[in-house]
Structures are given as C-alpha cells and as structure tokens.
Design a protein around this motif. Structure first.
Motif, mmCIF file in Angstrom:
data_model
loop_
_atom_site.group_PDB
_atom_site.id
_atom_site.type_symbol
_atom_site.label_atom_id
_atom_site.label_comp_id
_atom_site.label_asym_id
_atom_site.label_seq_id
_atom_site.Cartn_x
_atom_site.Cartn_y
_atom_site.Cartn_z
ATOM 1 N N LEU A 121 67.405 32.132 48.246
ATOM 2 C CA LEU A 121 66.222 32.131 49.108
ATOM 3 C C LEU A 121 65.067 31.551 48.301
ATOM 4 N N LEU A 122 64.451 30.510 48.852
ATOM 5 C CA LEU A 122 63.264 29.929 48.226
ATOM 6 C C LEU A 122 62.076 30.233 49.126
ATOM 7 N N ASP A 123 60.969 30.642 48.525
ATOM 8 C CA ASP A 123 59.793 31.049 49.291
ATOM 9 C C ASP A 123 58.571 30.535 48.536
ATOM 10 N N ASN A 124 57.817 29.634 49.188
ATOM 11 C CA ASN A 124 56.631 29.088 48.497
ATOM 12 C C ASN A 124 55.341 29.824 48.889
ATOM 13 N N GLY A 125 55.499 30.945 49.583
ATOM 14 C CA GLY A 125 54.326 31.735 49.974
ATOM 15 C C GLY A 125 53.938 31.501 51.411
ATOM 16 N N THR A 126 54.359 30.345 51.954
ATOM 17 C CA THR A 126 54.090 30.104 53.379
ATOM 18 C C THR A 126 55.382 29.852 54.147
ATOM 19 N N GLU A 127 56.377 29.326 53.469
ATOM 20 C CA GLU A 127 57.641 28.987 54.123
ATOM 21 C C GLU A 127 58.813 29.508 53.302
ATOM 22 N N LYS A 128 59.868 29.854 53.983
ATOM 23 C CA LYS A 128 61.090 30.303 53.289
ATOM 24 C C LYS A 128 62.248 29.416 53.704
ATOM 25 N N LYS A 129 63.129 29.127 52.755
ATOM 26 C CA LYS A 129 64.349 28.376 53.072
ATOM 27 C C LYS A 129 65.523 29.048 52.368
ATOM 28 N N ILE A 130 66.672 29.023 53.022
ATOM 29 C CA ILE A 130 67.885 29.553 52.386
ATOM 30 C C ILE A 130 68.797 28.373 52.085
ATOM 31 N N VAL A 131 69.234 28.292 50.857
ATOM 32 C CA VAL A 131 70.088 27.181 50.433
ATOM 33 C C VAL A 131 71.408 27.754 49.937
ATOM 34 N N ASN A 133 57.966 25.264 39.868
ATOM 35 C CA ASN A 133 56.984 26.340 39.641
ATOM 36 C C ASN A 133 56.596 26.959 40.967
ATOM 37 N N ASP A 134 55.977 28.101 40.896
ATOM 38 C CA ASP A 134 55.305 28.701 42.068
ATOM 39 C C ASP A 134 56.253 28.882 43.249
ATOM 40 N N TYR A 164 55.445 40.582 44.495
ATOM 41 C CA TYR A 164 55.331 39.596 45.584
ATOM 42 C C TYR A 164 53.872 39.383 46.012
ATOM 43 N N ASP A 165 53.074 40.464 46.062
ATOM 44 C CA ASP A 165 51.659 40.299 46.460
ATOM 45 C C ASP A 165 50.903 39.483 45.419
ATOM 46 N N GLU A 166 51.242 39.711 44.163
ATOM 47 C CA GLU A 166 50.611 38.932 43.083
ATOM 48 C C GLU A 166 51.001 37.448 43.226
ATOM 49 N N PHE A 167 52.254 37.210 43.583
ATOM 50 C CA PHE A 167 52.728 35.837 43.805
ATOM 51 C C PHE A 167 51.915 35.161 44.924
ATOM 52 N N LEU A 168 51.731 35.878 46.035
ATOM 53 C CA LEU A 168 50.975 35.298 47.157
ATOM 54 C C LEU A 168 49.547 34.955 46.726
ATOM 55 N N LYS A 169 48.938 35.851 45.950
ATOM 56 C CA LYS A 169 47.570 35.585 45.458
ATOM 57 C C LYS A 169 47.567 34.373 44.537
ATOM 58 N N PHE A 170 48.591 34.285 43.696
ATOM 59 C CA PHE A 170 48.688 33.187 42.721
ATOM 60 C C PHE A 170 48.808 31.834 43.430
ATOM 61 N N VAL A 171 49.660 31.741 44.452
ATOM 62 C CA VAL A 171 49.830 30.438 45.136
ATOM 63 C C VAL A 171 48.601 30.111 45.992
ATOM 64 N N LYS A 172 47.964 31.151 46.544
ATOM 65 C CA LYS A 172 46.757 30.920 47.361
ATOM 66 C C LYS A 172 45.647 30.369 46.459
ATOM 67 N N LYS A 173 45.487 30.972 45.295
ATOM 68 C CA LYS A 173 44.465 30.531 44.340
ATOM 69 C C LYS A 173 44.727 29.082 43.920
ATOM 70 N N GLY A 174 46.014 28.769 43.655
ATOM 71 C CA GLY A 174 46.388 27.410 43.249
ATOM 72 C C GLY A 174 46.060 26.398 44.325
ATOM 73 N N SER A 175 46.340 26.735 45.589
ATOM 74 C CA SER A 175 46.084 25.756 46.651
ATOM 75 C C SER A 175 44.590 25.618 46.898
ATOM 76 N N GLU A 176 43.797 26.687 46.695
ATOM 77 C CA GLU A 176 42.332 26.564 46.843
ATOM 78 C C GLU A 176 41.765 25.674 45.741
ATOM 79 N N GLU A 177 42.301 25.828 44.538
ATOM 80 C CA GLU A 177 41.822 24.995 43.420
ATOM 81 C C GLU A 177 42.133 23.529 43.657
ATOM 82 N N ASN A 178 43.325 23.270 44.248
ATOM 83 C CA ASN A 178 43.725 21.872 44.496
ATOM 84 C C ASN A 178 42.993 21.241 45.657
ATOM 85 N N HIS A 179 42.591 22.068 46.626
ATOM 86 C CA HIS A 179 41.974 21.496 47.834
ATOM 87 C C HIS A 179 40.475 21.787 47.913
ATOM 88 N N GLY A 180 39.906 22.325 46.856
ATOM 89 C CA GLY A 180 38.469 22.515 46.757
ATOM 90 C C GLY A 180 37.906 23.658 47.575
#
Ligand code: T46
Length: 139
Positions: A68-78, A91-92, A123-139
């Motif tokens: 199971l891969l989960d990027n914080g917004t989408e999940k896929k099973i491979v 990463n992430d 998992y909650d820390e992960f969600l915060k981490f990816v949210k912070k990363g996307s805010e930094e990338n998109h200003g």
C-alpha cells in the motif's frame, strides 16, 4: 499518484533466468544498502511508516506480496509477484506491506544507510509533514 514499476531485463536462456541490477541505470540511484525480509508470518502487515529522505526499489524475488502506497492524499495498492518487477518508493510516501505468500522474499535496494531518524512512524505526523512540504513548494 503515479506508481513507478520497473520491468528489469531478463537474461534468460535454456538454463533459466538471471537478472542483473546496476546502480544509476536499472536502479535509479546509488545503492547504499540492500536488505530483505523472508519467513514473514501469515497475516503480518509490516511498514507503517514513511521516510523523509530515502528512495527504495522493492522486488519480491520469490512469492508475492502487496504494497500500500499513500502520499497523504491518495492511496494505491500494488501487487508484487514477479521477480523481474521493481516498485519505486520515493520519499514522503507511507508504505505498508502485506499479503505475503508463503516463502515470499522481499528484496529492497535503498539509497541510504539505515537511519532511524529518517523514519516517520506516526500517521498524523506524516500527514503534517507532507502538508508542510507541499505548502513550502507552492508558496
Ligand atoms: C521500508 C520497508 C519497505 C536494521 O537494523 N537495518 C535496516 O536496514 C532495516 C531496514 C531494519 N533494521 C532493523 C530495525 C528493526 O529492528 O530491523 C528491524 C525491522 O525493521 P522494520 O520494523 O523497520 O521493518 P519494516 O518491514 O517495517 O520496514 C522495512 C524498512 O525498515 C523500511 O525502510 O521502507 O521495509
């Protein structure tokens, strides 16, 4: 989410198959570590974490398992069920490995040595981490 799966070249002949994996070509990074899991007990689910700075390729060299891969917004099973298939895990990305068949061997190529501080295991820390990363990338 784009799932990146590699189909490695098989050097087969009448004797059987052989796969050779070289860093920067078959494996898209410098290989700093290789590890594998085997003798996984029935019903076990492993992983439950993400990495801040680690790329990996997962190959089920014997048997099969699901990832199971989960990027914080989408999940896929491979499903990994061919010894010539490699799943790229960047990463992430939260990952869980499960549905191991009896005798399955999951081989992993990693871009860095083992560093416990690179793991995000909550998992909650992960969600915060990816949210912070996307805010930094998109200003
Ligand atoms: C990942 C997935 C796919 C080490 O000492 N060195 C290592 O390189 C590794 C990977 C693990 N360990 C020790 C740490 C634990 O005491 O081995 C034990 C089991 O590791 P862990 O619980 O992290 O295993 P998984 O299956 O949950 O996760 C592993 C990798 O750790 C992880 O990076 O992406 O496989």
């Amino acid at each position: 989410m784009q799932v990146v799966k590699y189909a490695f070249s098989q050097h087969g002949d009448e004797r059987g198959q052989l796969i050779a994996l070289e860093e920067y070509s078959d494996i898209p990074f410098e290989i700093k570590r290789v590890y594998y899991m085997y003798d996984t007990k029935p019903g076990v689910r492993r992983g439950y974490h993400a990495h801040k700075n680690l790329e990996q390729i997962l190959v089920c060299v014997h048997g099969s398992c699901d990832v199971l891969l989960d990027n914080g917004t989408e999940k896929k099973i491979v499903s990994l069920e061919k010894p010539y298939e490699g799943l790229y895990v960047p990463n992430d990305m939260w990952r869980e490995m499960y549905n191991f068949s009896e005798g399955a061997v999951l081989l992993v190529f990693a871009s860095d040595i083992y560093k416990e501080e690179d793991y995000i295991r909550d998992y909650d820390e992960f969600l915060k981490f990816v949210k912070k990363g996307s805010e930094e990338n998109h200003g």
